[in-house]
Design a protein around this motif. Structure first.
Motif, PDB file in Angstrom:
ATOM      1  N   ASP A 467       0.836  -1.194   0.000  1.00  0.00           N
ATOM      2  CA  ASP A 467       0.000   0.000   0.000  1.00  0.00           C
ATOM      3  C   ASP A 467       0.875   1.250   0.000  1.00  0.00           C
ATOM      4  O   ASP A 467       2.091   1.192   0.218  1.00  0.00           O
ATOM      5  CB  ASP A 467      -0.916  -0.015   1.216  1.00  0.00           C
ATOM      6  N   TYR A 468       0.226   2.399  -0.257  1.00  0.00           N
ATOM      7  CA  TYR A 468       0.946   3.674  -0.307  1.00  0.00           C
ATOM      8  C   TYR A 468      -0.084   4.779  -0.108  1.00  0.00           C
ATOM      9  O   TYR A 468      -0.740   5.202  -1.055  1.00  0.00           O
ATOM     10  CB  TYR A 468       1.672   3.816  -1.646  1.00  0.00           C
ATOM     11  N   ASN A 469      -0.218   5.261   1.147  1.00  0.00           N
ATOM     12  CA  ASN A 469      -1.347   6.105   1.525  1.00  0.00           C
ATOM     13  C   ASN A 469      -0.997   7.567   1.763  1.00  0.00           C
ATOM     14  O   ASN A 469      -1.778   8.288   2.371  1.00  0.00           O
ATOM     15  CB  ASN A 469      -2.006   5.527   2.786  1.00  0.00           C
ATOM     16  N   VAL A 470       0.159   8.011   1.310  1.00  0.00           N
ATOM     17  CA  VAL A 470       0.516   9.422   1.404  1.00  0.00           C
ATOM     18  C   VAL A 470       1.044   9.887   0.056  1.00  0.00           C
ATOM     19  O   VAL A 470       1.520   9.098  -0.748  1.00  0.00           O
ATOM     20  CB  VAL A 470       1.584   9.684   2.486  1.00  0.00           C
ATOM     21  N   THR A 471       0.942  11.172  -0.186  1.00  0.00           N
ATOM     22  CA  THR A 471       1.612  11.767  -1.331  1.00  0.00           C
ATOM     23  C   THR A 471       2.544  12.843  -0.791  1.00  0.00           C
ATOM     24  O   THR A 471       2.123  13.737  -0.047  1.00  0.00           O
ATOM     25  CB  THR A 471       0.618  12.331  -2.359  1.00  0.00           C
ATOM     26  N   MET A 472       3.819  12.732  -1.147  1.00  0.00           N
ATOM     27  CA  MET A 472       4.871  13.510  -0.489  1.00  0.00           C
ATOM     28  C   MET A 472       5.252  14.761  -1.272  1.00  0.00           C
ATOM     29  O   MET A 472       6.428  15.139  -1.326  1.00  0.00           O
ATOM     30  CB  MET A 472       6.095  12.644  -0.264  1.00  0.00           C
ATOM     31  N   GLY A 473       4.295  15.411  -1.887  1.00  0.00           N
ATOM     32  CA  GLY A 473       4.602  16.637  -2.604  1.00  0.00           C
ATOM     33  C   GLY A 473       5.463  16.375  -3.817  1.00  0.00           C
ATOM     34  O   GLY A 473       5.344  15.357  -4.486  1.00  0.00           O
ATOM     35  N   LEU A 474       6.375  17.298  -4.098  1.00  0.00           N
ATOM     36  CA  LEU A 474       7.147  17.227  -5.333  1.00  0.00           C
ATOM     37  C   LEU A 474       8.378  16.343  -5.228  1.00  0.00           C
ATOM     38  O   LEU A 474       9.013  16.059  -6.245  1.00  0.00           O
ATOM     39  CB  LEU A 474       7.553  18.634  -5.764  1.00  0.00           C
ATOM     40  N   GLY A 475       8.746  15.899  -4.023  1.00  0.00           N
ATOM     41  CA  GLY A 475       9.857  14.969  -3.938  1.00  0.00           C
ATOM     42  C   GLY A 475      10.876  15.349  -2.894  1.00  0.00           C
ATOM     43  O   GLY A 475      10.542  15.804  -1.799  1.00  0.00           O
ATOM     44  N   THR A 476      12.150  15.167  -3.229  1.00  0.00           N
ATOM     45  CA  THR A 476      13.248  15.401  -2.301  1.00  0.00           C
ATOM     46  C   THR A 476      14.396  16.078  -3.036  1.00  0.00           C
ATOM     47  O   THR A 476      14.690  15.741  -4.186  1.00  0.00           O
ATOM     48  CB  THR A 476      13.722  14.080  -1.674  1.00  0.00           C
ATOM     49  N   ASP A 477      15.049  17.018  -2.367  1.00  0.00           N
ATOM     50  CA  ASP A 477      16.154  17.720  -3.030  1.00  0.00           C
ATOM     51  C   ASP A 477      17.515  17.256  -2.547  1.00  0.00           C
ATOM     52  O   ASP A 477      18.540  17.807  -2.942  1.00  0.00           O
ATOM     53  CB  ASP A 477      16.018  19.237  -2.856  1.00  0.00           C
ATOM     54  N   ILE A 478      17.553  16.217  -1.721  1.00  0.00           N
ATOM     55  CA  ILE A 478      18.835  15.760  -1.204  1.00  0.00           C
ATOM     56  C   ILE A 478      19.620  15.041  -2.302  1.00  0.00           C
ATOM     57  O   ILE A 478      19.108  14.158  -2.983  1.00  0.00           O
ATOM     58  CB  ILE A 478      18.640  14.845   0.032  1.00  0.00           C
ATOM     59  N   GLY A 479      20.866  15.490  -2.523  1.00  0.00           N
ATOM     60  CA  GLY A 479      21.732  14.847  -3.495  1.00  0.00           C
ATOM     61  C   GLY A 479      21.214  14.895  -4.909  1.00  0.00           C
ATOM     62  O   GLY A 479      21.453  13.969  -5.696  1.00  0.00           O
ATOM     63  N   ALA A 480      20.498  15.963  -5.287  1.00  0.00           N
ATOM     64  CA  ALA A 480      19.895  16.028  -6.619  1.00  0.00           C
ATOM     65  C   ALA A 480      19.954  17.449  -7.151  1.00  0.00           C
ATOM     66  O   ALA A 480      20.091  18.415  -6.391  1.00  0.00           O
ATOM     67  CB  ALA A 480      18.443  15.549  -6.570  1.00  0.00           C
ATOM     68  N   ASP A 481      19.815  17.584  -8.471  1.00  0.00           N
ATOM     69  CA  ASP A 481      19.843  18.894  -9.108  1.00  0.00           C
ATOM     70  C   ASP A 481      18.618  19.732  -8.765  1.00  0.00           C
ATOM     71  O   ASP A 481      18.653  20.962  -8.862  1.00  0.00           O
ATOM     72  CB  ASP A 481      19.915  18.741 -10.632  1.00  0.00           C
TER      73      ASP A 481
END
Length: 718
Positions: A467-481
């Motif tokens: 299952d997957y019951n949350v939506t975490m917005g646009l994502g994560t900026d750690i270690g990424a452009d």
């Protein structure tokens, strides 16, 4: 000088034209022998960069200024495993763009390669694009969008590309309201007529559909269809990604264009910074063509079967009982489970799944999940006792898991490093009192690998409902452009993790669920074995979801809940059971409380479904009463293989007594019609009109909710 590249299989024709002074483009793409030349003006590869932007200015994922400056370099055709063929076309940026004139770019330009692949049979093509900044470039380049495929669309014998010629189908998707199809003329869908014939450039406007957050299908399904309103010739498409995606329909001077993409800067705050020597690969997309919508969906169905992961369950199609829906609702105990296990086995279930709640003795467990250790008070004799009973009754044990989330009060929130979770601006991202594991991080992956391996080894689990019951917005900026780039990398790491579980445990079945079907994309479903199609608890509302589900997944993957309950009439019981007959049968409910007639109906439904599994494994879906059925009095879904098809009809409360069901594929043939479910309730008389290819069905009794499943077999020619 012009280079013409011909590609495809016996059923699909793809022609790429590459000229010295224009970007490579698709000249043809569609059924072999019935495809016209596409209008010019739309590059096959569409890239928007921060130093070049659009020309003319627009918010499209087409009109990339750089796209028009790409020139053909070379191409290659090779054979892949499984009989697939792949065409790679390489193009390079010319040296006359605005960034060079400003002096911000020197040295060699970007290189782009599009990969088109086709299965050995079928009218479908898959595409992705890789953009590379050469190692000897003078500096970095920033991508804002990379379309995985872009083309003009011309369908049917006339080959018109005018927007007025087309009908568009797209689907809204929401929790308990999945697959809500909308079918309308393309002009009425938002692509306005602005008098293009009087202008020298194309429209800047477009009709855009895009995902939001980490539920890839939490707003729209990641695909759609377009067909020529005159003769019905159709194309359908899917974006194969478990994160951000977008597709545009637009009007150029030459006609209607379609562009398909993964995440973009405008929609998902995605950018990729390409230092010299670095490249970016777009998400895959697929298109399928047919003489009508059913044929196009059949071609997509063929591609899906050819591109999914091999697994024993693809053939077995086990019947699943799950204790959640309208039953225990996340409150399992040994005492409550025992009668459900026994009754599920009597009904013929192959797998018994214990759903949510097994990991906590407290009903308020939302913020504490993450370690996935069994509760104690719920299972006085240990949780293993429950699964022993499942095996003793001849079924395989399954369990619910929401692996990607960790509650803020979970021990795992303190023992795992903060870098193992999604972050923004150096702080953990919290949504609905939950953290989100970033499976790029080795500690996050090792944690979940241990969870899966332990449950499999200790309890003999053979099935996981994920299952997957949350939506975490646009994502994560750690270690990424960018935050969107972090999400894309995390999405790909998630797929790799799931594949790793199956590599280690090849017979374990993984079910895809995300608050119902909030992440029902082909990236997930090409790896996982089946999809829970909804969390909808109302019998009457589920029928439309079940009927529409096979548009975006294989019929045999569409796990439609059937939840008979004490107090339902026999007809209502048959109605809910019919949702599972020609999908993946997914049973729930207090089966031990059913009366004698309901028990017989449930056992019959499971038995009938099992008898239809060979057809479901090879058949293709169709919608005789149309795709947009949610508010209709009658609903229909058929699955056909050759001249044999199975048809389920659902009658909603108050619907007319008689319905005429078009079956044009069988027109001119004698057809035998047999009721396959339910056989013990009043028969619905049928009349076959061979001349017009129409099945007339007349109901029995009152106009209350009811359903029947028929088998139609063509026995001779006209």
């Amino acid at each position: 000088m012009s280079t013409r590249i011909e590609f495809g299989n016996d059923e699909l024709e793809v022609v790429v034209i590459a000229e010295d002074d224009t970007a490579p483009r698709l000249l043809r793409c569609g059924p072999r022998g019935a495809t016209v030349d596409l209008p010019g003006g739309q590059p096959l590869i569409e890239v928007v960069t921060s130093d070049s932007g659009h020309n003319p200015s627009s918010s499209r994922i087409t009109y990339g200024e750089l796209s028009g400056r790409l020139r053909y370099v070379e191409h290659e055709v090779r054979t892949l495993s499984g009989g697939w063929s792949e065409l790679t076309v390489v193009a390079r940026e010319t040296e006359d763009g605005p960034a060079r004139r400003l002096g911000s770019v020197t040295g060699p330009g970007l290189e782009a390669r599009v990969r088109l692949s086709v299965p050995p049979t079928g009218r479908a093509v898959r595409s992705s694009v890789e953009v590379r900044n050469p190692a000897n470039a003078a500096g970095a380049r920033t991508l804002r969008s990379v379309a995985s495929m872009a083309l003009h669309v011309a369908l049917g014998a006339a080959g018109s590309s005018d927007p007025v010629a087309f009908t568009l189908a797209t689907a809204r998707n929401d929790w308990m309201g999945e697959s809500r199809w909308h079918v309308a003329p393309l002009r009425a869908s938002g692509l306005e007529d602005i008098g293009m014939s009087h202008r020298g450039v194309g429209s800047r406007g477009h009709v855009t559909f895009a995902s939001t957050g980490t539920w890839s299908t939490g707003t729209y399904l990641a695909g759609g269809a377009l067909w020529n309103t005159g003769d019905g010739a159709a194309v359908t498409w899917q974006v194969e990604h478990n994160g951000g995606w977008r597709f545009d329909l637009a009007e150029n001077r030459e006609g209607t264009s379609l562009a398909l993409s993964g995440p973009t800067d405008d929609d998902h705050q995605w950018v990729a910074v390409l230092e010299p020597g670095r490249s970016f690969r777009s998400v895959p997309v697929s298109l399928a063509f047919g003489d009508d919508l059913d044929a196009a969906v059949a071609a997509m169905t063929t591609l899906r079967r050819a591109s999914r992961r091999d697994h024993p369950d693809n053939t077995e199609l086990a019947v699943v009982y799950n204790d959640y829906m309208n039953t225990l609702m996340g409150d399992p105990t040994t005492e409550k489970l025992a009668p459900l296990i026994d009754s599920a086995a009597r009904m013929g279930a192959d797998t018994f799944v214990m759903d949510a709640g097994w990991y906590s003795d407290d009903d308020d467990w939302w913020t504490t999940v993450g370690t996935w250790e069994p509760a104690t008070a719920r299972f006085p004799g240990g949780m293993g006792e429950v699964f022993d009973r499942v095996r003793e009754r001849g079924m395989r044990p399954g369990i619910w898991l929401e692996p990607e989330v960790v509650g803020v009060d979970s021990p795992a929130a303190r023992t795992l490093p903060t870098e193992a979770f999604f972050q923004t601006r150096g702080l953990p991202l919290v949504e609905s009192e939950r953290l989100h594991l970033d499976l790029r991080h080795p500690a996050a992956r090792a944690h979940l690998d241990r969870v899966f391996d332990r449950l499999i080894e200790e309890f003999g689990i053979t099935y996981f409902k994920l299952d997957y019951n949350v939506t975490m917005g646009l994502g994560t900026d750690i270690g990424a452009d960018s935050i969107g780039a972090g999400l894309l990398e995390a999405n790909r790491a998630h797929l790799d993790f799931l594949a790793g579980v199956l590599d280690r445990h090849p017979s374990v079945v993984l079910e895809n669920c995300g608050s119902g079907a909030m992440r029902a994309d082909w990236a997930m479903l090409s790896v996982l074995q089946l999809q829970s199609t909804s969390d909808q608890q109302e019998v009457d509302l589920y029928a439309a979801i079940a009927a529409s589900a096979p548009f975006s997944m294989l019929p045999e993957q569409a796990a439609n809940w059937a939840y008979p309950a004490r107090g339902m009439t026999a007809e209502t019981t048959a109605f809910t059971l019919a949702t599972g007959i020609i999908g993946r049968f997914y049973l729930s409910g207090f089966l031990d409380e059913l009366d004698e007639q309901q028990t017989a109906l449930t056992a019959e439904a499971v038995r009938v479904h099992k008898g239809l599994r060979p057809l479901l494994r090879s058949g293709t879906p169709s919608w005789p009463l149309g795709l947009d059925q949610r508010d209709e009095p009658w609903l229909a879904l058929a699955v056909a293989d050759g001249y044999e098809r199975v048809l389920t009809l659902w009658r909603q409360d108050g619907a007319p007594d008689t319905i005429d069901v078009p079956v044009p594929a069988l027109a001119g043939r004698d057809v035998t019609v047999t009721t396959v479910f339910p056989t013990a309730l009043d028969a619905w008389p049928t009349t076959w009109d061979a001349e017009h290819g129409t099945l007339r069905v007349t109901t029995a009794g009152d106009r209350a909710m009811a359903a029947r499943t028929f088998r139609l077999t063509a026995v001779s020619g006209a």
